[in-house]
Scaffold this active site. Structure first.
Site, PDB file in Angstrom:
ATOM      1  N   ASP A  57       0.812  -1.220   0.000  1.00  0.00           N
ATOM      2  CA  ASP A  57       0.000   0.000   0.000  1.00  0.00           C
ATOM      3  C   ASP A  57       0.846   1.270   0.000  1.00  0.00           C
ATOM      4  OD1 ASP A  57      -2.688  -0.715  -0.195  1.00  0.00           O
ATOM      5  OD2 ASP A  57      -2.895  -1.102   1.953  1.00  0.00           O
ATOM      6  N   ARG A  82       0.574  -1.835   7.508  1.00  0.00           N
ATOM      7  CA  ARG A  82       1.135  -0.606   6.955  1.00  0.00           C
ATOM      8  C   ARG A  82       2.088   0.116   7.916  1.00  0.00           C
ATOM      9  NH1 ARG A  82      -2.765   3.216   3.627  1.00  0.00           N
ATOM     10  NH2 ARG A  82      -0.702   3.744   2.828  1.00  0.00           N
ATOM     11  N   ARG A 131      -9.994   5.310  10.897  1.00  0.00           N
ATOM     12  CA  ARG A 131      -8.540   5.135  10.960  1.00  0.00           C
ATOM     13  C   ARG A 131      -7.909   6.051  12.022  1.00  0.00           C
ATOM     14  NH1 ARG A 131      -6.478   2.621   6.293  1.00  0.00           N
ATOM     15  NH2 ARG A 131      -8.035   1.110   5.635  1.00  0.00           N
ATOM     16  N   HIS A 160     -11.506   7.256   5.015  1.00  0.00           N
ATOM     17  CA  HIS A 160     -10.555   8.350   5.240  1.00  0.00           C
ATOM     18  C   HIS A 160     -11.257   9.661   4.858  1.00  0.00           C
ATOM     19  CE1 HIS A 160      -6.507   5.991   4.680  1.00  0.00           C
ATOM     20  NE2 HIS A 160      -6.616   6.342   5.947  1.00  0.00           N
ATOM     21  N   CYS A 254      -4.827   9.971  -2.736  1.00  0.00           N
ATOM     22  CA  CYS A 254      -4.132   8.975  -1.919  1.00  0.00           C
ATOM     23  C   CYS A 254      -2.690   8.779  -2.372  1.00  0.00           C
ATOM     24  CB  CYS A 254      -4.828   7.621  -2.011  1.00  0.00           C
ATOM     25  SG  CYS A 254      -6.496   7.590  -1.411  1.00  0.00           S
TER      26      CYS A 254
END
Ligand code: ARG
Length: 261
Positions: A57, A82, A131, A160, A254
């Protein structure tokens, strides 16, 4: 930006990720390259972070930190898959002499933080619910010296802030109201009476996951309605195709961490 050389959907940490749907890494790199070239063509300078195997990612560079006026508030990822990305971002900023503030609280950088330098004297918008955790909003305010407005995200597809809201210039935003709690929708309405609003189809096409330099708005090519609305509002939409990266749950924004000197 960080090349999707090792991009894959090996785990599912958001509703868009399906480990059984194949990803074409070559196509992902091609589409990402077009995005990079588009930014360069618009006159922006793009720095590259080296991708690392085992961090599929990492292409979603926006999550690695949040920068306001030369100060960097580092990320601390929610999911263990991550976690190690944060160190790569930190090393990038430290090697370039940025003032780096390490976080104690869980936060995913620009995924959940947006900065509007000309809104109400300089305002940070911060998402929570999936998150980034609420204590990180207070930590960011202390680190970055700007008021932080907390907005509650309520729809897991918009996990997000940056898939539900974006700045389109220094003082205004575009957003999808349905991603936010009723109270947060009211707060946004009060702060940004002239905001551009996106509908379900724009939002589900990742249209809100855009970057704007105040004139040109680079956005996912599937968000055709939103492109029309932005045009009507005086902006120049610049569509980019990023279908492969959508399989990871991300699009234009992103892939881009904005460096605000
Ligand atoms: N697969 C990534 C994740 O779920 C996608 C991150 C998208 N990045 C963003 N800024 N919204 O963490």
């Amino acid at each position: 930006m960080c090349s999707p050389e090792y991009f894959a959907v090996e785990y599912a940490i958001n509703p868009w990720m399906d480990v059984t749907a194949p990803v074409d890494p070559e196509l992902a790199v091609k589409q990402w390259d077009r995005l990079r070239e588009t930014l360069v063509g618009l006159g922006h300078e793009v720095h590259l972070l080296a991708p690392e195997p085992g961090l599929p990612d990492m292409v979603f560079a926006a999550n690695g930190a949040f920068v306001v006026d030369g100060t960097v508030y580092g990320a601390r990822f929610k999911h263990h898959q991550r976690t190690d990305e944060a160190a790569a971002h930190r090393a990038f900023y430290e090697s370039q002499g940025w003032r780096f503030i390490a976080p104690n609280e869980t936060n995913e950088g620009e995924g959940d933080f947006a900065y509007l330098p000309e809104a109400h004297g300089g305002l940070i918008l911060a998402g929570y619910g999936f998150r980034t955790e609420l204590p990180a909003h207070a930590e960011a305010q202390e680190a970055l010296d700007r008021p932080v407005v907390s907005l509650r995200l309520v729809d897991p597809r918009f996990y997000h802030l940056d898939v539900a809201l974006a700045s389109i210039d220094d003082g205004n935003v575009v957003y999808y109201p349905g991603a936010f709690s009723t109270a947060s929708q009211r707060v946004l309405g009060q702060l940004f009476p002239d905001a551009v609003l996106a509908d379900d189809s724009d939002a589900l096409a990742f249209g809100l996951n855009l970057v704007s330099d105040g004139a040109n708005v680079v956005l996912n090519s599937e968000a055709t309605r939103l492109a029309g609305r932005l045009k009507a509002a005086g902006y120049t939409p610049v569509p980019v195709e990023l279908a492969e990266l959508k399989k990871g749950g991300g699009s234009v924004k992103c892939c881009i961490a904005e460096l605000r000197r």
